[in-house]
Motif scaffolding. Structure first.
Motif, PDB file in Angstrom:
ATOM      1  N   ARG A  98     -56.717 -11.811  49.159  1.00  0.00           N
ATOM      2  CA  ARG A  98     -58.129 -11.658  48.211  1.00  0.00           C
ATOM      3  C   ARG A  98     -58.627 -12.616  48.144  1.00  0.00           C
ATOM      4  N   PRO A  99     -59.451 -13.362  49.268  1.00  0.00           N
ATOM      5  CA  PRO A  99     -60.110 -14.588  49.246  1.00  0.00           C
ATOM      6  C   PRO A  99     -60.988 -14.552  48.218  1.00  0.00           C
ATOM      7  N   PRO A 100     -61.640 -15.980  47.799  1.00  0.00           N
ATOM      8  CA  PRO A 100     -61.198 -17.109  48.478  1.00  0.00           C
ATOM      9  C   PRO A 100     -59.691 -17.762  47.892  1.00  0.00           C
ATOM     10  N   VAL A 101     -59.210 -17.281  46.746  1.00  0.00           N
ATOM     11  CA  VAL A 101     -58.107 -18.003  46.204  1.00  0.00           C
ATOM     12  C   VAL A 101     -57.093 -16.884  45.420  1.00  0.00           C
ATOM     13  N   ASN A 102     -57.234 -15.745  46.115  1.00  0.00           N
ATOM     14  CA  ASN A 102     -56.221 -14.526  45.756  1.00  0.00           C
ATOM     15  C   ASN A 102     -56.003 -14.450  44.174  1.00  0.00           C
ATOM     16  N   ALA A 103     -57.254 -14.613  43.350  1.00  0.00           N
ATOM     17  CA  ALA A 103     -57.268 -14.327  41.903  1.00  0.00           C
ATOM     18  C   ALA A 103     -56.804 -13.024  41.636  1.00  0.00           C
ATOM     19  N   LEU A 104     -56.024 -12.944  40.699  1.00  0.00           N
ATOM     20  CA  LEU A 104     -55.107 -11.584  40.302  1.00  0.00           C
ATOM     21  C   LEU A 104     -56.258 -10.960  39.386  1.00  0.00           C
ATOM     22  N   ASP A 105     -56.510  -9.803  39.822  1.00  0.00           N
ATOM     23  CA  ASP A 105     -57.101  -8.626  38.797  1.00  0.00           C
ATOM     24  C   ASP A 105     -55.943  -7.461  38.707  1.00  0.00           C
ATOM     25  N   LEU A 106     -56.313  -6.555  38.012  1.00  0.00           N
ATOM     26  CA  LEU A 106     -55.608  -5.456  37.785  1.00  0.00           C
ATOM     27  C   LEU A 106     -55.242  -4.759  39.021  1.00  0.00           C
ATOM     28  N   ARG A 107     -56.109  -4.447  39.851  1.00  0.00           N
ATOM     29  CA  ARG A 107     -55.804  -3.760  41.237  1.00  0.00           C
ATOM     30  C   ARG A 107     -54.896  -4.380  42.207  1.00  0.00           C
ATOM     31  N   MET A 108     -54.906  -5.689  42.237  1.00  0.00           N
ATOM     32  CA  MET A 108     -54.311  -6.619  42.916  1.00  0.00           C
ATOM     33  C   MET A 108     -52.683  -6.658  42.314  1.00  0.00           C
ATOM     34  N   VAL A 109     -52.665  -6.963  41.125  1.00  0.00           N
ATOM     35  CA  VAL A 109     -51.213  -6.822  40.548  1.00  0.00           C
ATOM     36  C   VAL A 109     -50.647  -5.767  40.846  1.00  0.00           C
ATOM     37  N   ARG A 110     -51.198  -4.532  40.539  1.00  0.00           N
ATOM     38  CA  ARG A 110     -50.635  -3.084  41.002  1.00  0.00           C
ATOM     39  C   ARG A 110     -50.308  -2.959  42.390  1.00  0.00           C
ATOM     40  N   ALA A 111     -51.094  -3.578  43.159  1.00  0.00           N
ATOM     41  CA  ALA A 111     -50.647  -3.615  44.716  1.00  0.00           C
ATOM     42  C   ALA A 111     -49.549  -4.209  44.947  1.00  0.00           C
ATOM     43  N   VAL A 112     -49.097  -5.225  44.530  1.00  0.00           N
ATOM     44  CA  VAL A 112     -48.133  -6.234  44.547  1.00  0.00           C
ATOM     45  C   VAL A 112     -46.960  -5.348  43.986  1.00  0.00           C
ATOM     46  N   ILE A 113     -46.908  -4.895  42.927  1.00  0.00           N
ATOM     47  CA  ILE A 113     -45.932  -3.968  42.374  1.00  0.00           C
ATOM     48  C   ILE A 113     -45.784  -2.797  43.304  1.00  0.00           C
ATOM     49  N   ALA A 114     -46.579  -2.007  43.923  1.00  0.00           N
ATOM     50  CA  ALA A 114     -46.512  -0.897  44.508  1.00  0.00           C
ATOM     51  C   ALA A 114     -45.671  -1.373  46.041  1.00  0.00           C
ATOM     52  N   ALA A 115     -46.161  -2.449  46.530  1.00  0.00           N
ATOM     53  CA  ALA A 115     -45.500  -2.713  47.540  1.00  0.00           C
ATOM     54  C   ALA A 115     -44.088  -3.019  47.426  1.00  0.00           C
ATOM     55  N   LEU A 116     -43.756  -3.850  46.419  1.00  0.00           N
ATOM     56  CA  LEU A 116     -42.255  -4.145  45.971  1.00  0.00           C
ATOM     57  C   LEU A 116     -41.529  -2.751  45.805  1.00  0.00           C
ATOM     58  N   ARG A 117     -42.217  -1.805  45.232  1.00  0.00           N
ATOM     59  CA  ARG A 117     -41.411  -0.513  44.982  1.00  0.00           C
ATOM     60  C   ARG A 117     -41.293   0.200  46.238  1.00  0.00           C
ATOM     61  N   GLN A 118     -42.386   0.078  47.387  1.00  0.00           N
ATOM     62  CA  GLN A 118     -42.161   0.750  48.666  1.00  0.00           C
ATOM     63  C   GLN A 118     -41.119  -0.008  49.318  1.00  0.00           C
ATOM     64  N   ALA A 119     -40.945  -1.403  49.281  1.00  0.00           N
ATOM     65  CA  ALA A 119     -40.042  -1.994  49.962  1.00  0.00           C
ATOM     66  C   ALA A 119     -38.420  -1.614  49.356  1.00  0.00           C
ATOM     67  N   ALA A 120     -38.188  -1.393  48.143  1.00  0.00           N
ATOM     68  CA  ALA A 120     -37.178  -1.138  47.472  1.00  0.00           C
ATOM     69  C   ALA A 120     -36.790   0.386  48.146  1.00  0.00           C
ATOM     70  N   GLY A 121     -37.598   1.220  48.128  1.00  0.00           N
ATOM     71  CA  GLY A 121     -37.392   2.477  48.526  1.00  0.00           C
ATOM     72  C   GLY A 121     -37.343   2.536  50.198  1.00  0.00           C
ATOM     73  N   ASP A 122     -37.490   1.799  50.979  1.00  0.00           N
ATOM     74  CA  ASP A 122     -37.195   1.660  52.343  1.00  0.00           C
ATOM     75  C   ASP A 122     -35.867   1.308  52.661  1.00  0.00           C
ATOM     76  N   ASP A 123     -35.132   2.028  53.028  1.00  0.00           N
ATOM     77  CA  ASP A 123     -33.734   1.611  53.704  1.00  0.00           C
ATOM     78  C   ASP A 123     -33.815   0.826  55.013  1.00  0.00           C
ATOM     79  N   ALA A 124     -34.917   0.624  55.728  1.00  0.00           N
ATOM     80  CA  ALA A 124     -35.104  -0.019  56.685  1.00  0.00           C
ATOM     81  C   ALA A 124     -35.590  -1.547  56.289  1.00  0.00           C
ATOM     82  N   VAL A 125     -35.660  -1.922  55.324  1.00  0.00           N
ATOM     83  CA  VAL A 125     -36.094  -3.084  54.684  1.00  0.00           C
ATOM     84  C   VAL A 125     -34.844  -3.617  53.988  1.00  0.00           C
ATOM     85  N   ARG A 126     -34.343  -4.713  54.636  1.00  0.00           N
ATOM     86  CA  ARG A 126     -33.368  -5.653  54.031  1.00  0.00           C
ATOM     87  C   ARG A 126     -33.620  -6.921  53.344  1.00  0.00           C
ATOM     88  N   ALA A 127     -34.876  -7.320  53.341  1.00  0.00           N
ATOM     89  CA  ALA A 127     -35.270  -8.419  52.635  1.00  0.00           C
ATOM     90  C   ALA A 127     -36.728  -8.429  52.655  1.00  0.00           C
TER      91      ALA A 127
END
Length: 259
Positions: free
Chosen positions: A25-54
């Motif tokens: 999210r240029p220019p400085v990756n300032a955090l709004d609600l949509r961005m924070v929720r996108a990070v959380i969703a990505a972490l949850r996606q990684a958690a649920g994917d057995d192919a992801v190890r780190a």
């Protein structure tokens, strides 16, 4: 594997068992609600994917990791609206990391401030490029770096934490490493390669041992941390909605528009 980021302020990519979550999210990756929720969703996606190890959390914006909360977006917001955003950043990200089930690495390039520090230290390991700078500027905006009251004294000690939190001064990667706030400093050009290399080392370990061991580790270091960050949500939200804080937010927004 690549997650379509057309309507997402992050990019999510998986390669060789490593998920990269890139802030975009240029220019400085300032955090709004949509961005924070996108990070959380990505972490949850990684958690649920057995192919992801780190997992590696990084920025796609040159010389900027994350500037923290989108201050302009806080202008005129009610306490409830501010509380929703801060709850997601403090509690939502922490919970997603707590239940990730695999190691996470922050690869911090350029400037990391406030909420950007929150994202970085939520990870299990923090690597920083040599030119990276850190800071807690909330006090200068008339608000509180509330979550950092919880974890920073535990990491670097009460007195050093107080200085950083109440001066709001900027400090470099070498000082952050000396304080124990980050694991180590690497050359800017080698940051992503080093993060990928370390993630590969974690990924090569026995899956079940890492999952169970990390869960046990998180329970031991958590103590009352999650309860404390819930209190921090209230502290930040209450002061951010005050007339004094809103006045500073408006001044910040006007200064940005004048550039």
């Amino acid at each position: 594997m690549t997650l379509d980021a057309s309507d997402n302020p992050i990019r999510y990519e998986v390669s060789n068992g490593i998920a990269f979550i890139r802030l975009t999210r240029p220019p400085v990756n300032a955090l709004d609600l949509r961005m924070v929720r996108a990070v959380i969703a990505a972490l949850r996606q990684a958690a649920g994917d057995d192919a992801v190890r780190a997992v590696v959390l990084a920025s796609a914006v040159a010389k900027r990791f994350c500037a923290g909360l989108d201050i302009v977006g806080l202008v005129g917001k009610s306490p409830e609206q501010i509380r929703t955003l801060v709850h997601e950043l403090y509690v939502g990200v922490s919970e997603a990391q707590y239940h990730l089930g695999k190691p996470s690495i922050a690869a911090v390039n350029g400037a990391a401030r406030g909420g950007g520090m929150t994202l970085a230290v939520s990870c299990d390991v923090v690597l920083a490029g040599a030119s990276t700078t850190f800071g807690y500027p909330e006090i200068d905006l008339g608000v509180l770096p509330a979550i950092h009251f919880v974890h920073l004294p535990r990491i670097i000690g009460r007195h050093r934490a107080f200085e950083l939190l109440f001066t709001g001064r900027t400090f470099g990667a070498s000082e952050a490493a000396a304080l124990g706030l980050i694991n180590r400093v690497v050359a800017d050009a080698e940051l992503e390669d080093e993060a990928r290399k370390l993630a590969g080392e974690f990924a090569a370990k026995p899956v079940v041992a890492v999952r169970i061991g990390r869960a046990a580790f998180m329970r031991q270091v958590d103590l009352d941390y999650r309860r404390s960050i819930a209190n921090a949500v209230e502290d930040f939200s209450n002061i951010a909605a005050t007339d004094a804080a809103q006045k500073r937010f408006r001044a910040f927004a006007e200064k940005g528009r004048a550039k």
